[in-house]
Design an enzyme around this catalytic site. Sequence first.
Site, PDB file in Angstrom:
ATOM      1  CE  LYS A   1      -6.613   2.203  -0.877  1.00  0.00           C
ATOM      2  NZ  LYS A   1      -7.035   2.162   0.384  1.00  0.00           N
TER       3      LYS A   1
ATOM      4  CE  LYS B   1      -3.741   2.166   2.547  1.00  0.00           C
ATOM      5  NZ  LYS B   1      -4.525   2.324   3.772  1.00  0.00           N
TER       6      LYS B   1
END
Length: 322
Positions: A248, A195
């Site tokens: 992400k 992320k």
Amino acid sequence: MAFPIDRGRRLRSNPAIRRMVRENQVSVDDLIYPLFVAEGEGIKKEISSMPGVYQMSIEHIVTECQKLKALGVPSVILFGIPQHKDAEGSQAYDKHGIIQNAIRAIKHEVPEMYVITDVCMCEYTDHGHCGIIKNNDVDNDETLKYLALEALSHAEAGADMVAPSDMMDGRIITIRDILDCNGYHNIPIMSYAVKYSSAFYGPFREAAESTPAFGDRKTYQMDPANRREALREAMTDVEEGADILMVKPGLPYLDIIRELADNFDKPIAAYNVSGEYAMIHAAAQRGWLDYERVMFESLLSMKRAGAKLILTYFAKDAARLL
């Protein structure tokens, strides 16, 4: 073989042959739809930067899940918006918190819906950071205890999967341990393994009401410049017990999705984030691009890169067209 013996256009000549030889396809079974659950009743508030996406109270969330089921979308991921926030994010792990109550309501009314929960503190803390603050920064090890309690409370409420998004070191093994010790051996963990500290999250901060009150999240989310670090983060999470690895954002990091798909024997998920969704909608509203074609091309690019699952705000529109 070379031209004129070999002609690539032979297998592109009409829609039937193009479908027959297509290497990758987007299926409704690939899609996970994010939902923002607001505490209270009668709430359905559209996110200004995300057309068609709403903060909704539980009764509307249940209705939305019924619509998703009818469209064939198999799964949702829940983000909570509590009325009360404090320094410890106490509503995150309250047995009767907004997410815990939403899980029970969905499972009662739409039991077939596969319910995933975001496990993080940022939506529940009054400072908007993803953990417990000490010395003006997030204390990693102290935060782990709270994340574990949050994940356990979701499992107890009936969640099918938990998805830690906090990016604390050691959170996967800590959550795996508390789940296993309480008999939840079969609850999978989808780790936000890679992320990045991305500007593409902007609209989400409005949707989840989770903008940090000070500073930023660069001390725990990843530097967008780093590729090899992504492999190290994913390897750590695999060793700690993650069942699915997420990247992400999605579109700006297709190379990272490919790296994980090539290096790990685990399903890879991609989060098609709020900024990607907002940009496509904004351009389509201005007539600058074809909304449906760009939406599908975006989703297909993540499948082609190696994602098996896609978390996307396009899920309903994609499912209708599929």
